[in-house]
Enzyme design. Sequence first.
Site, PDB file in Angstrom:
ATOM      1  CG  ASP A 104      -1.961  -1.006   1.289  1.00 33.19           C
ATOM      2  OD1 ASP A 104      -2.000  -1.856   0.385  1.00 33.19           O
ATOM      3  OD2 ASP A 104      -2.775  -0.973   2.236  1.00 33.19           O
TER       4      ASP A 104
ATOM      5  CB  SER B 159       9.436   2.302   4.919  1.00 32.75           C
ATOM      6  OG  SER B 159       8.157   2.029   5.444  1.00 32.75           O
TER       7      SER B 159
ATOM      8  CG  HIS C  24       2.350  -8.700   0.323  1.00 34.24           C
ATOM      9  ND1 HIS C  24       1.698  -9.789   0.835  1.00 34.24           N
ATOM     10  CD2 HIS C  24       2.112  -7.686   1.190  1.00 34.24           C
ATOM     11  CE1 HIS C  24       1.083  -9.448   1.969  1.00 34.24           C
ATOM     12  NE2 HIS C  24       1.328  -8.170   2.201  1.00 34.24           N
TER      13      HIS C  24
END
Length: 248
Positions: free
Chosen positions: A77, A217, A132
């Site tokens: 996201d 991040s 992911h």
Amino acid sequence: MRRPRHLTPNLLYGLYQRSARSKRAIPSFIESLGIDASEAERPAGVYRSLDDFFTRRLKPGARPVDANPAHLVSPADGRVLVYPRIENGRMSVKGARVTLRELLGDAGRAKAYDGGSVVVVRLAPPDYHRFHFPESGEAREAEKIGWHLYSVNPIALQAGAPSFKNKRQVTQLETKTFGALLILEIGALGVGRIVQTYRAGPVRRGAEKGFFRFGGSTVMIVAPPGRLVLDEDLVDASRAELETLVKM
């Protein structure tokens, strides 16, 4: 002279966010940032610390994974910028110029990806902070690069903070459709730790790769030349340096 590691502000900050005392901040953290806590795997009151909630997993099915083999899945996201072709190994992210050599920490590897495509996903504190695999394939062990921590906030980048030289990890993912992808996780101010949860070997698209500790991040994907076609709406927005919000 470097300050001893056990006294650094980033370390003390991280220790507090992982302490039981920080649990009381979870409700205000959710409310002030507009986080949809209903997506979390567990009720908010169950998490042991703010960092525990920050690194939360989501409920099964919260992020359906596109099964089309021609599509590259977003690894996280966040707010995305894309670069269809890296010319002469250089790119500009929010006014900050960075070379593939600086980013990858290896001149030979950088040369192999010159002319390739780059996807940058910047995570902010409200976001789900696990990342992911964007495609199925054979993943190598993650390599650690860099030592410093700077903010990845656009204001900090425009001010010249060398944020893309931060602590980072790079993983090579061999895929059939997109070739040998490089996946980079870049730490930021407050994120001294990038945690990999996968094992080297065969992986599937959408499978968890790891997570960031508390803070902001960035995840980047570097594709070899000619292997990735980026959507025009993302390309146009990125040319104007406008980030597009995406979900994993």
